[in-house]
Design a protein around this motif. Sequence first.
Motif, PDB file in Angstrom:
ATOM      1  N   LEU A 135      67.527 -57.194  75.177  1.00  0.00           N
ATOM      2  CA  LEU A 135      66.602 -55.980  75.252  1.00  0.00           C
ATOM      3  C   LEU A 135      66.719 -54.687  75.592  1.00  0.00           C
ATOM      4  N   MET A 157      61.168 -68.210  75.428  1.00  0.00           N
ATOM      5  CA  MET A 157      62.304 -68.636  76.061  1.00  0.00           C
ATOM      6  C   MET A 157      61.773 -69.007  77.451  1.00  0.00           C
ATOM      7  N   ARG A 158      60.923 -68.295  77.962  1.00  0.00           N
ATOM      8  CA  ARG A 158      60.181 -68.511  79.415  1.00  0.00           C
ATOM      9  C   ARG A 158      59.509 -69.896  79.318  1.00  0.00           C
ATOM     10  N   ALA A 168      60.444 -64.124  71.045  1.00  0.00           N
ATOM     11  CA  ALA A 168      61.446 -64.770  71.578  1.00  0.00           C
ATOM     12  C   ALA A 168      61.082 -64.929  73.067  1.00  0.00           C
ATOM     13  N   LEU A 169      60.947 -63.889  73.796  1.00  0.00           N
ATOM     14  CA  LEU A 169      61.035 -64.011  75.578  1.00  0.00           C
ATOM     15  C   LEU A 169      60.059 -65.105  75.825  1.00  0.00           C
ATOM     16  N   LEU A 170      58.487 -64.833  75.397  1.00  0.00           N
ATOM     17  CA  LEU A 170      57.875 -65.795  75.795  1.00  0.00           C
ATOM     18  C   LEU A 170      57.959 -67.191  75.595  1.00  0.00           C
ATOM     19  N   GLN A 216      60.411 -62.713  85.634  1.00  0.00           N
ATOM     20  CA  GLN A 216      59.721 -62.482  84.612  1.00  0.00           C
ATOM     21  C   GLN A 216      59.732 -63.389  83.255  1.00  0.00           C
ATOM     22  N   TRP A 217      60.961 -63.383  82.883  1.00  0.00           N
ATOM     23  CA  TRP A 217      61.379 -63.951  81.662  1.00  0.00           C
ATOM     24  C   TRP A 217      62.275 -65.320  81.593  1.00  0.00           C
ATOM     25  N   ASP A 218      63.213 -65.137  82.563  1.00  0.00           N
ATOM     26  CA  ASP A 218      64.308 -66.220  82.396  1.00  0.00           C
ATOM     27  C   ASP A 218      64.807 -66.553  83.939  1.00  0.00           C
ATOM     28  N   PRO A 219      63.770 -67.655  84.355  1.00  0.00           N
ATOM     29  CA  PRO A 219      64.143 -67.712  85.793  1.00  0.00           C
ATOM     30  C   PRO A 219      64.967 -68.887  86.105  1.00  0.00           C
ATOM     31  N   ILE A 234      68.033 -66.614  64.452  1.00  0.00           N
ATOM     32  CA  ILE A 234      66.598 -66.308  65.065  1.00  0.00           C
ATOM     33  C   ILE A 234      65.877 -65.858  63.741  1.00  0.00           C
ATOM     34  N   GLY A 254      65.004 -61.377  61.008  1.00  0.00           N
ATOM     35  CA  GLY A 254      65.719 -62.259  61.782  1.00  0.00           C
ATOM     36  C   GLY A 254      67.114 -61.710  62.322  1.00  0.00           C
ATOM     37  N   VAL A 255      67.655 -62.277  63.207  1.00  0.00           N
ATOM     38  CA  VAL A 255      68.883 -62.049  63.909  1.00  0.00           C
ATOM     39  C   VAL A 255      70.022 -63.251  63.761  1.00  0.00           C
ATOM     40  N   GLU A 256      71.126 -62.890  63.572  1.00  0.00           N
ATOM     41  CA  GLU A 256      72.207 -63.985  63.262  1.00  0.00           C
ATOM     42  C   GLU A 256      73.292 -63.810  64.383  1.00  0.00           C
ATOM     43  N   TRP A 299      61.163 -59.655  69.508  1.00  0.00           N
ATOM     44  CA  TRP A 299      61.630 -59.768  70.922  1.00  0.00           C
ATOM     45  C   TRP A 299      60.541 -60.471  71.954  1.00  0.00           C
ATOM     46  N   MET A 327      64.548 -70.241  66.672  1.00  0.00           N
ATOM     47  CA  MET A 327      65.971 -69.800  67.288  1.00  0.00           C
ATOM     48  C   MET A 327      66.845 -71.166  67.280  1.00  0.00           C
ATOM     49  N   TRP A 381      69.125 -62.472  77.726  1.00  0.00           N
ATOM     50  CA  TRP A 381      68.258 -61.751  77.132  1.00  0.00           C
ATOM     51  C   TRP A 381      67.564 -60.226  77.655  1.00  0.00           C
ATOM     52  N   TYR A 389      58.558 -68.849  64.220  1.00  0.00           N
ATOM     53  CA  TYR A 389      59.502 -68.141  64.998  1.00  0.00           C
ATOM     54  C   TYR A 389      60.420 -69.314  65.213  1.00  0.00           C
TER      55      TYR A 389
END
Lengths: 169, 169
Positions: free
Chosen positions: A81, B84-85, B80-82, A51-54, B106, A102-104, B77, B156, A77, B154
């Motif tokens: 999650l 990433m895909r 972020a994931l969309l 779905q997200w990270d193929p 991020i 945000g996230v560091e 998130w 990252m 990811w 967004y």
Amino acid sequence: MSPLDTVAGGLPTLDYSHPILYFEDFTEGQIIELGSLAPLTEEAIIAFARQWDPQPFHLDPVAAKDSIYGGLIASGWQTALLTMRLQVDNLLNETDGQGSPGVENIRFRKPVRAGERLAARFTVLVAEPSASRPTLGKVLGRTELLDDAGAVVYQMDGWTLIGRRPPDG
Amino acid sequence: MSPLDTVAGGLPTLDYSHPILYFEDFTEGQIIELGSLAPLTEEAIIAFARQWDPQPFHLDPVAAKDSIYGGLIASGWQTALLTMRLQVDNLLNETDGQGSPGVENIRFRKPVRAGERLAARFTVLVAEPSASRPTLGKVLGRTELLDDAGAVVYQMDGWTLIGRRPPDG
């Protein structure tokens, strides 16, 4: 009952009968245990990757064998999650949380493979009033995911906006 | 055909008939367009939040109205994931990518709401050989998601390990 109590089965519950946590309840150095993740199956790793990270080492056990990881590993990811969900259920939804700017420093320190048992903890690195919004504070928390040997396999430092305790709180 | 060509319908395809991209194909300052996200629906925002990030302003349009966001916003998130895909389909799977040690900085700069049109681009910030693995290089890329007005909603900065071109490549 504290806001972080869990029900008998270990599932977190949001108990609206007691005060929620405000910014003032967080202090630098404080450690909050977030609970454990259910071990991943190979099927769950592959389904998330689809779905997200193929990428091949998340998707295909044969291709993964030839990668630098020597076998199938979960998408970072997915680890992020699953850990976020634990943090929402067992901490953020017990606070007057107002989202995140945000996230560091996300670190995928060790690959996560099927069957591993991992537990999460949250350490308050910074707790400071918001300069621009007088009703909010900012908390920077380091979230770490640890394996059975106590090694950190994943970490992130995330900012959370948390409401300050109202005068009648 | 370049490795980043797409099929007629706009879907990315991995064309194994030409060389994939190696570390040597990345240079600092290079910009790669990653394509656009399908606009989110409120239903998709809520479904993602239910699974991964069940905070009130991602989950419940009524509660979200009372939040500092004034309405339902997508989990950062999910954004972020969309993204990433998109990056996997349109860039990483065209390279000899070998995973990532981590992500820096991020930033959820603007809330993402249903219906917004967003496009992603990737800028190479750092490209350097791996000190520990002679067959790999490290690329730090800034991924940005931009709205129709060109504002970054967004971003990252993610590290990717990419294989160096083999002598016979």
